[in-house]
Write a protein that holds these residues in place. Sequence first.
Motif, PDB file in Angstrom:
ATOM      1  N   ALA A  21      11.691   6.934 -29.721  1.00 27.23           N
ATOM      2  CA  ALA A  21      10.627   6.687 -28.989  1.00 27.23           C
ATOM      3  C   ALA A  21      10.769   7.711 -27.958  1.00 27.23           C
ATOM      4  N   ILE A  22       9.789   8.326 -27.267  1.00 30.20           N
ATOM      5  CA  ILE A  22       9.874   9.073 -25.937  1.00 30.20           C
ATOM      6  C   ILE A  22       9.107   8.269 -24.959  1.00 30.20           C
ATOM      7  N   LEU A  23      10.019   7.854 -23.857  1.00 33.62           N
ATOM      8  CA  LEU A  23       9.258   7.241 -22.668  1.00 33.62           C
ATOM      9  C   LEU A  23       8.964   8.221 -21.675  1.00 33.62           C
ATOM     10  N   THR A  24       7.589   8.323 -21.299  1.00 33.14           N
ATOM     11  CA  THR A  24       7.204   9.097 -20.202  1.00 33.14           C
ATOM     12  C   THR A  24       6.954   8.345 -18.949  1.00 33.14           C
ATOM     13  N   GLY A  35       0.783  -1.184  -0.096  1.00 32.13           N
ATOM     14  CA  GLY A  35      -0.116  -0.057   0.124  1.00 32.13           C
ATOM     15  C   GLY A  35       0.761   1.223   0.185  1.00 32.13           C
ATOM     16  N   ASP A  36       2.001   1.075   0.511  1.00 33.27           N
ATOM     17  CA  ASP A  36       2.800   2.376   0.724  1.00 33.27           C
ATOM     18  C   ASP A  36       3.770   2.492  -0.397  1.00 33.27           C
ATOM     19  N   GLN A  37       3.795   1.507  -1.275  1.00 32.06           N
ATOM     20  CA  GLN A  37       4.945   1.755  -2.544  1.00 32.06           C
ATOM     21  C   GLN A  37       4.303   2.696  -3.579  1.00 32.06           C
ATOM     22  N   PRO A  38       5.229   3.556  -4.158  1.00 32.54           N
ATOM     23  CA  PRO A  38       4.836   4.350  -5.183  1.00 32.54           C
ATOM     24  C   PRO A  38       4.286   3.387  -6.246  1.00 32.54           C
ATOM     25  N   ALA A  39       3.296   3.902  -7.175  1.00 40.10           N
ATOM     26  CA  ALA A  39       2.866   3.400  -8.301  1.00 40.10           C
ATOM     27  C   ALA A  39       3.620   4.002  -9.596  1.00 40.10           C
ATOM     28  N   PHE A  40       4.210   3.482 -10.441  1.00 46.40           N
ATOM     29  CA  PHE A  40       5.051   3.788 -11.741  1.00 46.40           C
ATOM     30  C   PHE A  40       4.185   3.434 -12.765  1.00 46.40           C
ATOM     31  N   THR A  41       4.140   4.501 -13.860  1.00 49.10           N
ATOM     32  CA  THR A  41       3.629   4.111 -15.038  1.00 49.10           C
ATOM     33  C   THR A  41       4.873   4.475 -16.100  1.00 49.10           C
ATOM     34  N   LEU A  42       4.866   3.728 -17.385  1.00 50.69           N
ATOM     35  CA  LEU A  42       5.616   3.862 -18.370  1.00 50.69           C
ATOM     36  C   LEU A  42       4.649   3.906 -19.819  1.00 50.69           C
ATOM     37  N   ASN A  43       4.584   5.413 -20.350  1.00 52.00           N
ATOM     38  CA  ASN A  43       4.049   5.324 -21.496  1.00 52.00           C
ATOM     39  C   ASN A  43       4.981   5.599 -22.860  1.00 52.00           C
ATOM     40  N   ILE A  44       4.707   5.117 -23.807  1.00 53.05           N
ATOM     41  CA  ILE A  44       5.854   5.188 -24.752  1.00 53.05           C
ATOM     42  C   ILE A  44       5.040   6.116 -26.097  1.00 53.05           C
ATOM     43  N   ASP A  45       5.601   7.105 -26.496  1.00 51.43           N
ATOM     44  CA  ASP A  45       5.265   7.939 -27.723  1.00 51.43           C
ATOM     45  C   ASP A  45       5.958   7.748 -28.871  1.00 51.43           C
ATOM     46  N   GLN A  46       5.883   7.320 -30.026  1.00 51.52           N
ATOM     47  CA  GLN A  46       6.356   7.001 -31.065  1.00 51.52           C
ATOM     48  C   GLN A  46       5.460   6.855 -32.332  1.00 51.52           C
ATOM     49  N   ASP A 106       3.617   3.225 -47.359  1.00 56.49           N
ATOM     50  CA  ASP A 106       2.734   4.613 -47.401  1.00 56.49           C
ATOM     51  C   ASP A 106       3.496   5.639 -47.015  1.00 56.49           C
ATOM     52  N   LEU A 107       3.686   6.528 -47.858  1.00 57.87           N
ATOM     53  CA  LEU A 107       4.628   7.708 -47.519  1.00 57.87           C
ATOM     54  C   LEU A 107       4.110   8.587 -46.325  1.00 57.87           C
ATOM     55  N   ALA A 108       2.444   8.616 -46.394  1.00 56.71           N
ATOM     56  CA  ALA A 108       2.093   9.614 -45.342  1.00 56.71           C
ATOM     57  C   ALA A 108       2.522   8.993 -43.952  1.00 56.71           C
ATOM     58  N   GLN A 109       2.480   7.519 -43.974  1.00 56.30           N
ATOM     59  CA  GLN A 109       2.584   7.018 -42.574  1.00 56.30           C
ATOM     60  C   GLN A 109       4.109   7.059 -42.116  1.00 56.30           C
ATOM     61  N   SER A 110       4.918   6.708 -42.997  1.00 59.38           N
ATOM     62  CA  SER A 110       6.269   6.726 -42.532  1.00 59.38           C
ATOM     63  C   SER A 110       6.905   7.978 -42.478  1.00 59.38           C
ATOM     64  N   THR A 111       6.529   9.080 -43.107  1.00 59.71           N
ATOM     65  CA  THR A 111       7.188  10.425 -43.041  1.00 59.71           C
ATOM     66  C   THR A 111       6.463  11.250 -41.662  1.00 59.71           C
ATOM     67  N   ARG A 112       5.618  10.794 -41.260  1.00 59.19           N
ATOM     68  CA  ARG A 112       5.103  11.555 -40.088  1.00 59.19           C
ATOM     69  C   ARG A 112       5.937  11.451 -38.684  1.00 59.19           C
ATOM     70  N   ILE A 113       6.315  12.473 -38.044  1.00 63.57           N
ATOM     71  CA  ILE A 113       7.276  12.494 -37.193  1.00 63.57           C
ATOM     72  C   ILE A 113       6.392  12.764 -35.702  1.00 63.57           C
ATOM     73  N   ASN A 114       6.718  11.963 -34.734  1.00 62.34           N
ATOM     74  CA  ASN A 114       5.704  12.110 -33.517  1.00 62.34           C
ATOM     75  C   ASN A 114       6.120  13.380 -33.067  1.00 62.34           C
TER      76      ASN A 114
END
Length: 429
Positions: A26-29, A2-13, A325-333
Amino acid sequence: MGDQPAFTLNIDQNKYLPLDGREVHAILTVGSTGGAVAAQPVAAEAAEVIIIDTSGSMSGSKIREARQAATTAVQTLRDGVHFAVIAGTEKAWVVYPGGTPHLVRANAATRAEAGRAIGKLLAHGGTAMGEWLKLAGHLLTAHPSAIRHALLMTDGQNNERSDVFASVLSGWSGAFVCDCLGVGDDWVPAELRKVAEAMLGTFDFVRNQADLSEFFRRLTQTSMSKTVAELSLRVWVPQTAQLKFVKQVSPTLLDLTGKRTDVNPLTGDYPTGSWGAEEREYHLCVEVPPGTIGQEIRAGWVKLVRPDTQDVMASGNVLAQWTDDLAQSTRINGKVAHYTGQAELHELIQDGLSARAAGDFGTATARLAKARELATESGREDTARLLEKVVEVDPATGTARLRRNVDKADEIELDTGSVRTSRLRREGS
């Protein structure tokens, strides 16, 4: 738990790569609730060392402000925390407690005693930061299960040989976290940057020495709020891939790539230091071999691990999929683009200031003018304002030139501030 911190890891790419695409970004939050510290019967065990520069350059009002700041830090320590105060010149010694060098528990009596000992500090001698850090390390490693932290303040330049200083930093790297403060305009940001990078800490500029106590109070309070001593990013990549870099990109820039500890041939641990309730972001780059259209692979598997228990606190996948698909591969996160820009801004400022110091005014002008443009575009108004004090741009012609008389404090503020990054603004905010 109960007293342990809860951690989350989200990946944006953006996982989509063109047919000849090799680099996956990839950016890891990583976020932490910090744990219910207030509800815990026993707060996390902590060990704190306060290091005060008492060299000759600290005479007059500086040593008075430093004594006040160190006393403030001691008063901010919560009951039960192990602590000591070190004075530093060309050597280091424990100001408090007396006797054999050791840490004592903070309580009303020990805080008052420490305050009296600090009040007797005088300024004399040279500066050898490696000696200060070594003594702090020996004191802190006597408490292996504690969250170990040092706070170092200096106003001058290190007198040690650079190889001696470098060997202290590499020898103690990872043993404790050290936050640094530079006071006045006679210290060298590059030296404190080395300490912060080796010790996974921060470094900051106290422009007005009257603010020193507030900086000490804030940093000590942050240290007191930590609930987990150490976490590592454990990164696996496939046998045919290569991990190019792992960098912290928020709240400050910190390259972790060289701090890898091998777990096995495909997996490495990257230290992130101690954690409280906070959020940090990391940029990961993996080079993968070319694939075929439609093929999807796991380019990386990231786990947040407690090295002491090997518990996995959170995990996530970095993916790669090839497409025509050029539209998919050239989109930068968006997040990847934002932090790539923030890293470029830092590099431009560092290159520009170095060129200026070396007398290469052409390079300095080009880099700092580009930095000013980038700072304005990315909403870094604070950095743009500081850059305006160093480089001016003629609004009619767009020609940039370096300003002649630049306040040394403005230059140091620009240099130290360049490691701090801005968060990506959410749409509509």
